[in-house]
Design an enzyme around this catalytic site. Structure first.
Site, PDB file in Angstrom:
ATOM      1  N   ARG A 159      -4.911  -5.685  18.659  1.00 39.31           N
ATOM      2  CA  ARG A 159      -3.615  -4.998  18.807  1.00 39.31           C
ATOM      3  C   ARG A 159      -3.051  -5.401  20.168  1.00 39.31           C
ATOM      4  O   ARG A 159      -3.609  -5.028  21.199  1.00 39.31           O
ATOM      5  CB  ARG A 159      -3.778  -3.473  18.708  1.00 39.31           C
ATOM      6  CG  ARG A 159      -2.482  -2.731  18.990  1.00 39.31           C
ATOM      7  CD  ARG A 159      -2.560  -1.243  18.695  1.00 39.31           C
ATOM      8  NE  ARG A 159      -2.437  -0.975  17.275  1.00 39.31           N
ATOM      9  CZ  ARG A 159      -2.201   0.242  16.766  1.00 39.31           C
ATOM     10  NH1 ARG A 159      -2.061   1.280  17.559  1.00 39.31           N
ATOM     11  NH2 ARG A 159      -2.110   0.402  15.461  1.00 39.31           N
ATOM     12  N   GLN A 189      -0.635  -1.524   8.076  1.00 37.28           N
ATOM     13  CA  GLN A 189      -0.023  -0.274   7.635  1.00 37.28           C
ATOM     14  C   GLN A 189       0.604  -0.427   6.246  1.00 37.28           C
ATOM     15  O   GLN A 189       0.568   0.484   5.422  1.00 37.28           O
ATOM     16  CB  GLN A 189       1.057   0.157   8.640  1.00 37.28           C
ATOM     17  CG  GLN A 189       1.726   1.472   8.294  1.00 37.28           C
ATOM     18  CD  GLN A 189       0.796   2.670   8.390  1.00 37.28           C
ATOM     19  OE1 GLN A 189       0.100   2.832   9.380  1.00 37.28           O
ATOM     20  NE2 GLN A 189       0.764   3.495   7.358  1.00 37.28           N
ATOM     21  N   ASP A 217       9.901   5.738  11.153  1.00 37.97           N
ATOM     22  CA  ASP A 217       8.907   5.581  12.221  1.00 37.97           C
ATOM     23  C   ASP A 217       9.505   6.237  13.467  1.00 37.97           C
ATOM     24  O   ASP A 217      10.697   6.587  13.468  1.00 37.97           O
ATOM     25  CB  ASP A 217       8.628   4.085  12.457  1.00 37.97           C
ATOM     26  CG  ASP A 217       7.412   3.840  13.342  1.00 37.97           C
ATOM     27  OD1 ASP A 217       6.699   4.816  13.672  1.00 37.97           O
ATOM     28  OD2 ASP A 217       7.176   2.679  13.721  1.00 37.97           O
ATOM     29  N   CYS A 261       4.176   6.195   9.183  1.00 42.88           N
ATOM     30  CA  CYS A 261       2.876   5.614   9.552  1.00 42.88           C
ATOM     31  C   CYS A 261       2.087   6.519  10.498  1.00 42.88           C
ATOM     32  O   CYS A 261       0.882   6.378  10.618  1.00 42.88           O
ATOM     33  CB  CYS A 261       3.077   4.234  10.161  1.00 42.88           C
ATOM     34  SG  CYS A 261       4.069   4.233  11.661  1.00 42.88           S
ATOM     35  N   ARG A 265      -5.486   4.084   4.956  1.00 44.81           N
ATOM     36  CA  ARG A 265      -5.748   3.031   5.937  1.00 44.81           C
ATOM     37  C   ARG A 265      -7.221   2.607   5.851  1.00 44.81           C
ATOM     38  O   ARG A 265      -7.543   1.437   5.983  1.00 44.81           O
ATOM     39  CB  ARG A 265      -5.447   3.534   7.369  1.00 44.81           C
ATOM     40  CG  ARG A 265      -3.999   3.926   7.644  1.00 44.81           C
ATOM     41  CD  ARG A 265      -3.053   2.754   7.595  1.00 44.81           C
ATOM     42  NE  ARG A 265      -3.413   1.678   8.494  1.00 44.81           N
ATOM     43  CZ  ARG A 265      -3.116   1.629   9.799  1.00 44.81           C
ATOM     44  NH1 ARG A 265      -2.413   2.600  10.340  1.00 44.81           N
ATOM     45  NH2 ARG A 265      -3.480   0.602  10.543  1.00 44.81           N
TER      46      ARG A 265
HETATM   47  N1   CP Z   1      -0.083   4.084  12.196  1.00 45.14           N
HETATM   48  C1   CP Z   1      -0.926   3.598  13.126  1.00 45.14           C
HETATM   49  O1   CP Z   1      -1.101   2.381  13.272  1.00 45.14           O
HETATM   50  O2   CP Z   1      -1.587   4.548  13.811  1.00 45.14           O
HETATM   51  P1   CP Z   1      -2.409   4.290  15.147  1.00 45.14           P
HETATM   52  O3   CP Z   1      -1.430   3.808  16.198  1.00 45.14           O
HETATM   53  O4   CP Z   1      -2.991   5.646  15.481  1.00 45.14           O
HETATM   54  O5   CP Z   1      -3.461   3.270  14.881  1.00 45.14           O
END
Ligand code: CP
Length: 299
Positions: free
Chosen positions: A104, A134, A218, A258, A286
């Site tokens: 990430r 997601q 979002d 999400c 997820r």
């Molecule tokens: N929706 C999502 O990716 O949640 P996190 O940021 O908690 O991983």
């Protein structure tokens, strides 16, 4: 055989994505009936997070463990990357030690650079451009409840950012119609938009939700934009998801987010708990969809 990465939904063929959704359903059933085979026994995932995460991280960690493997989570600041070790060196080192890397990063270019230097599969766990993991859970959730998403109408309301971009890619891969309502200055990337004819930009949330099967939003200020939160609150004020807006969609329309959500901003105080909201099921999926992805990439 060349290694595969999952940096974007476009890295997989539509039939492969459907295979993942189907497998996620099977893994969910196995999970609920008390366990599953452990095809990833002895395999290790390294997970590098430059930004906070709850769902993505837990789903990958629990998923690796349930599949018999092991996951190591590294906050990039705790690693030598935090002290300036180049991404490409990190990718080459981890490729010598683990089987798959979940990344990430803030900049999408960083995950691409990482994947190009790695000799093992790399998963995009979210960048400022895309959040493909997601979408696996979102499509799984929709199809569990309403059947194939192909040909349906999805309304994305809010910031034309990474979730919106991933919905554009998903509309192309799964063949659904996408209407996007975003304030001027917050519309999605024009190149991503130009990649499909399935998307229509509309002028208001009301126009987007008319006859829609699914509403999605979002947060108004994603990670990295916290300083703009106050300004965005006024710009996005008319883009809030409420029960009244949901009433204007199809009678059996669903609502997804999400998460994490900011009640009082992109959602009002109550809509997450409306019967049309499936955000908890979406979050739970997820786990299953990311397990299917790990299995797929690790063969
Ligand atoms: N929706 C999502 O990716 O949640 P996190 O940021 O908690 O991983």
């Amino acid at each position: 055989m060349a290694k595969r990465d999952f940096l974007s939904l476009l890295d997989f063929a539509p039939e492969e994505l459907n295979q993942l959704i189907e497998r996620a359903g099977t893994l969910k059933q196995e999970f609920r009936s008390g366990g599953s085979e452990q095809p990833l026994k002895g395999r290790t995932a390294a997970m590098l997070f430059q930004l906070n995460s709850t769902r993505t991280r837990v789903a990958f960690e629990a998923g690796m463990s349930q599949l018999g493997g092991h996951a190591i989570t590294l906050n990039s600041e705790d690693t030598q990357m935090g002290r300036g070790e180049p991404i490409t060196d990190m990718a080459r080192v981890l490729s010598e030690m683990v089987d798959i890397v979940v990344v990430r990063t803030i900049k999408h270019a960083d995950v691409i650079e990482f994947a190009e230097a790695a000799s093992i599969p790399v998963i995009n766990a979210m960048t400022s451009l895309l959040h493909p993991c997601q979408l696996l859970a979102d499509v799984q959730t929709f199809e569990e409840l309403r059947g194939p998403i192909r040909g349906k109408t999805v309304a994305f309301i809010g910031d034309g950012y990474n979730m919106c971009h991933s919905y554009i890619n998903a509309s192309r891969q799964w063949g659904f119609n996408l209407r996007i309502a975003s304030p001027e200055g917050y519309r999605p990337d024009s190149q991503i938009l130009a990649s499909t004819n399935n998307v229509t930009l509309v002028d208001s949330p009301q126009e987007a939700v008319e006859n829609a099967d699914l509403l999605v939003t979002d947060v108004w200020a994603s990670m990295g934009h916290e300083a703009e939160e106050r300004d965005r609150r006024s710009t996005f004020a008319s883009y809030q998801i409420t029960e009244t807006l949901l009433d204007q969609a199809k009678k059996d329309a669903l609502f997804m987010h999400c998460l994490p959500a900011k009640r009082g901003e992109e959602v009002n105080e109550t809509v997450l708990d409306d019967p049309r909201s499936v955000v908890w099921q979406e979050a739970g999926n997820r786990l299953h969809s990311q397990k299917a992805l790990l299995e797929f990439l690790l063969g």
